[in-house]
Design a protein around this motif. Structure first.
Motif, PDB file in Angstrom:
ATOM      1  N   ILE A 155       0.863  -1.182   0.000  1.00 42.12           N
ATOM      2  CA  ILE A 155       0.000   0.000   0.000  1.00 42.12           C
ATOM      3  C   ILE A 155       0.901   1.235   0.000  1.00 42.12           C
ATOM      4  CG2 ILE A 155      -1.914  -1.139   1.187  1.00 42.12           C
ATOM      5  CD1 ILE A 155      -0.987   0.264   3.765  1.00 42.12           C
ATOM      6  N   GLY A 156       0.315   2.383  -0.260  1.00 43.57           N
ATOM      7  CA  GLY A 156       1.090   3.617  -0.262  1.00 43.57           C
ATOM      8  C   GLY A 156       1.559   3.994   1.126  1.00 43.57           C
ATOM      9  N   ARG A 157       2.689   4.652   1.189  1.00 46.66           N
ATOM     10  CA  ARG A 157       3.204   5.114   2.479  1.00 46.66           C
ATOM     11  C   ARG A 157       2.387   6.301   2.964  1.00 46.66           C
ATOM     12  NH1 ARG A 157       9.324   6.921   1.547  1.00 46.66           N
ATOM     13  NH2 ARG A 157       9.069   7.666   3.681  1.00 46.66           N
ATOM     14  N   THR A 158       2.385   6.488   4.278  1.00 46.61           N
ATOM     15  CA  THR A 158       1.547   7.546   4.852  1.00 46.61           C
ATOM     16  C   THR A 158       2.321   8.441   5.814  1.00 46.61           C
ATOM     17  OG1 THR A 158       0.822   6.002   6.590  1.00 46.61           O
ATOM     18  CG2 THR A 158      -0.578   6.196   4.636  1.00 46.61           C
ATOM     19  N   PRO A 161       3.872  14.454   4.791  1.00 44.13           N
ATOM     20  CA  PRO A 161       2.821  15.409   5.137  1.00 44.13           C
ATOM     21  C   PRO A 161       1.553  15.140   4.330  1.00 44.13           C
ATOM     22  CG  PRO A 161       4.915  16.547   4.910  1.00 44.13           C
ATOM     23  CD  PRO A 161       5.153  15.127   4.468  1.00 44.13           C
ATOM     24  N   GLY A 162       0.408  15.221   4.988  1.00 45.95           N
ATOM     25  CA  GLY A 162      -0.872  14.986   4.334  1.00 45.95           C
ATOM     26  C   GLY A 162      -1.307  13.533   4.332  1.00 45.95           C
ATOM     27  N   GLY A 163      -0.447  12.624   4.822  1.00 50.24           N
ATOM     28  CA  GLY A 163      -0.780  11.206   4.824  1.00 50.24           C
ATOM     29  C   GLY A 163      -1.510  10.779   6.082  1.00 50.24           C
ATOM     30  N   SER A 164      -2.303   9.725   5.966  1.00 45.36           N
ATOM     31  CA  SER A 164      -3.027   9.166   7.101  1.00 45.36           C
ATOM     32  C   SER A 164      -3.228   7.676   6.858  1.00 45.36           C
ATOM     33  CB  SER A 164      -4.389   9.850   7.281  1.00 45.36           C
ATOM     34  OG  SER A 164      -5.229   9.094   8.152  1.00 45.36           O
TER      35      SER A 164
END
Length: 208
Positions: A155-158, A161-164
Motif C-alpha cells: 500500500i502507499g506510504r503515509t 505530510p498529508g498522509g493518514s
C-alpha cells in the motif's frame, strides 16, 4: 480501453498511457520522468493526447507534466484537495528535497464520482485519500489505476505530510474492495507487467 504501462523515472513510477481504440484519444497518467520515451510511444501509437492526469501530487508522479503539456497541449487534471495541498508554501518546501519538478497548476479539478471522457471510453474518478489528501484511482470497466493507494503486495506510504494510515485503509476497504474481485489493479509503482486483481490482493497482500 487500451492501457500501456511504462516504468519511468528514478523511483520506478508506473506511468500509463490510456486510450480509446476507436478515436485514438488518449490520457497520460502520472508522467514521472522519461518524458521523451513517453512522447515517443504516443507518437508510435498515433495517439491524440487530450489529458495529463495526476493520481496525486507527489513530485515523483508529476515531474514530467510540464514537458508533456508543452509537447501536447493537453489539460492537466488533479483532484481538488491535492491542488490545494501541494501549492501551500510549506508543502512545496518540504517536497523540494526530492529534487524533482512540481506540476504546473492544473487546468481542471475533479472530485469523487467525476467522469473523464476519452473518446468512447470513460474514466471514473474514485477519491481515495490517505497517501495524500486528494489521491485518486481511475476506473474504466474492469481496469483500475490505483496510483499510490494500492500496490501489488503493498500500500502507499503515509508518513509524508498529508498522509493518514487510517484514512488510506478506509479508502481501500470502503472504496476499492467493494468493486468486483476480478477488477484489474494497475499500481503506481513497479516494473513492466506489474498488475494484479483486487481478489488476489485481498488474499495475498499482507497489509490487507
Amino acid at each position: 480501453m487500451e492501457i500501456r504501462q511504462m516504468s519511468v523515472g528514478t523511483m520506478a513510477v508506473c506511468c500509463y498511457i490510456v486510450s480509446c481504440p476507436q478515436t485514438r484519444q488518449a490520457a497520460i497518467v502520472d508522467p514521472g520522468g522519461d518524458e521523451e520515451r513517453i512522447l515517443a510511444e504516443v507518437k508510435r501509437a498515433g495517439l491524440d493526447v487530450r489529458y495529463i492526469i495526476a493520481t496525486h501530487g507527489h513530485p515523483d508522479h508529476v515531474c514530467g507534466i510540464r514537458r508533456i503539456k508543452e509537447a501536447t497541449g493537453a489539460e492537466i487534471i488533479m483532484h481538488r484537495a491535492d491542488a490545494a495541498f501541494f501549492w501551500q508554501p510549506d508543502t512545496q518546501n518540504y517536497f523540494s528535497m526530492l529534487g524533482l519538478e512540481p506540476s504546473p497548476l492544473p487546468d481542471r479539478l475533479v472530485e469523487d464520482g467525476d467522469i473523464i471522457e476519452l473518446g468512447n471510453e470513460q474514466l471514473q474518478v474514485i477519491h481515495t485519500p490517505g497517501h495524500t489528501p486528494g489521491g485518486i484511482c481511475l476506473l474504466c470497466g474492469q481496469d483500475l489505476l490505483t496510483g499510490d493507494t494500492l500496490f501489488v503486495g503493498g500500500i502507499g506510504r503515509t508518513d509524508f505530510p498529508g498522509g493518514s494510515h487510517q484514512q488510506l485503509m478506509n479508502s481501500i476497504k470502503d472504496r476499492l474492495m467493494t468493486l468486483p474481485g476480478d477488477t484489474i489493479v494497475w499500481p503506481g509503482h513497479g516494473y513492466g507487467g506489474s498488475r494484479s486483481t483486487l481478489a488476489e490482493e485481498l488474499q495475498t497482500n499482507p497489509f490487507l
